[in-house]
Scaffold this active site. Sequence first.
Site, PDB file in Angstrom:
ATOM      1  CD  GLN A  78     -12.802 -46.052  12.035  1.00  0.00           C
ATOM      2  OE1 GLN A  78     -12.967 -47.032  13.259  1.00  0.00           O
ATOM      3  NE2 GLN A  78     -13.362 -46.517  10.838  1.00  0.00           N
ATOM      4  NE  ARG A  82     -23.443 -40.847  17.643  1.00  0.00           N
ATOM      5  CZ  ARG A  82     -23.200 -40.565  18.726  1.00  0.00           C
ATOM      6  NH1 ARG A  82     -22.396 -41.030  19.497  1.00  0.00           N
ATOM      7  NH2 ARG A  82     -24.392 -39.625  19.505  1.00  0.00           N
ATOM      8  CG  ASN A 150       5.414 -49.325  20.293  1.00  0.00           C
ATOM      9  OD1 ASN A 150       5.692 -50.259  19.805  1.00  0.00           O
ATOM     10  ND2 ASN A 150       4.416 -49.744  21.964  1.00  0.00           N
ATOM     11  NE  ARG A 152       8.060 -56.159  21.715  1.00  0.00           N
ATOM     12  CZ  ARG A 152       7.985 -56.480  23.217  1.00  0.00           C
ATOM     13  NH1 ARG A 152       7.803 -55.818  24.166  1.00  0.00           N
ATOM     14  NH2 ARG A 152       8.233 -57.733  23.161  1.00  0.00           N
ATOM     15  NE  ARG A 161      -3.402 -57.189   9.881  1.00  0.00           N
ATOM     16  CZ  ARG A 161      -4.420 -57.902  10.078  1.00  0.00           C
ATOM     17  NH1 ARG A 161      -4.757 -59.089   9.132  1.00  0.00           N
ATOM     18  NH2 ARG A 161      -5.157 -57.975  11.321  1.00  0.00           N
TER      19      ARG A 161
END
Length: 202
Positions: A78, A82, A150, A152, A161
């Site tokens: 991510q 900073r 992957n 899966r 979601r």
Amino acid sequence: MPKVTVLNVSHEKPLSFIGSVVGINIGYNDDSKERALCCWNDSNAYALEHVTVTLRINGISLACSQLLMRNSTAYFVQESQRYKKNKPDGCGYVVPPEIACNGEALEKYLTHMNACIDLYQSLLESGVMPGDAHYVLPEAYKTNVNMTMNIRELEKLYKTRTERSAQWEIEDLVRKIKLELSKVSDEWFKVCYEIKQRAKEY
């Protein structure tokens, strides 16, 4: 709407590859797509882990990134707050649809968001380190993420979601992921179709 870019897929023909890998179990080494599809069940779903995809996700909120990273077996990098030393260009935060369509609420929301970003910039100009200044940034602040997952885990992400109770931003994101992956090749289109169809079972 976030921008999703497919950076890499481990195999352009994922079903053919999975079929060839699991074929060893029954003495075959051909690239049978049908064999791969037969493995797509709870007892043999491990076979889907042989194929991965790496995605670049731009413009999601910090809140959405935290929801995304709850998929613990995926790998994430991510953008670090900073090292964000400048005020973002344009709209640096996500506006929820329910707020966007409510004039009074939207005005209050934008005022608060802009105040947070202005304070962040002011702290930086005062010599505060970015790692400390970013504490004032709201969860709506936009971020960018690279993710490797992957098939899966991709299926699991899509199922959880896109259900009725899913939070709107991450639901939009995973549907966008499926759309972009479906463009990679005919077999990836088939993978995305299977993921969507199986999600209806839950």
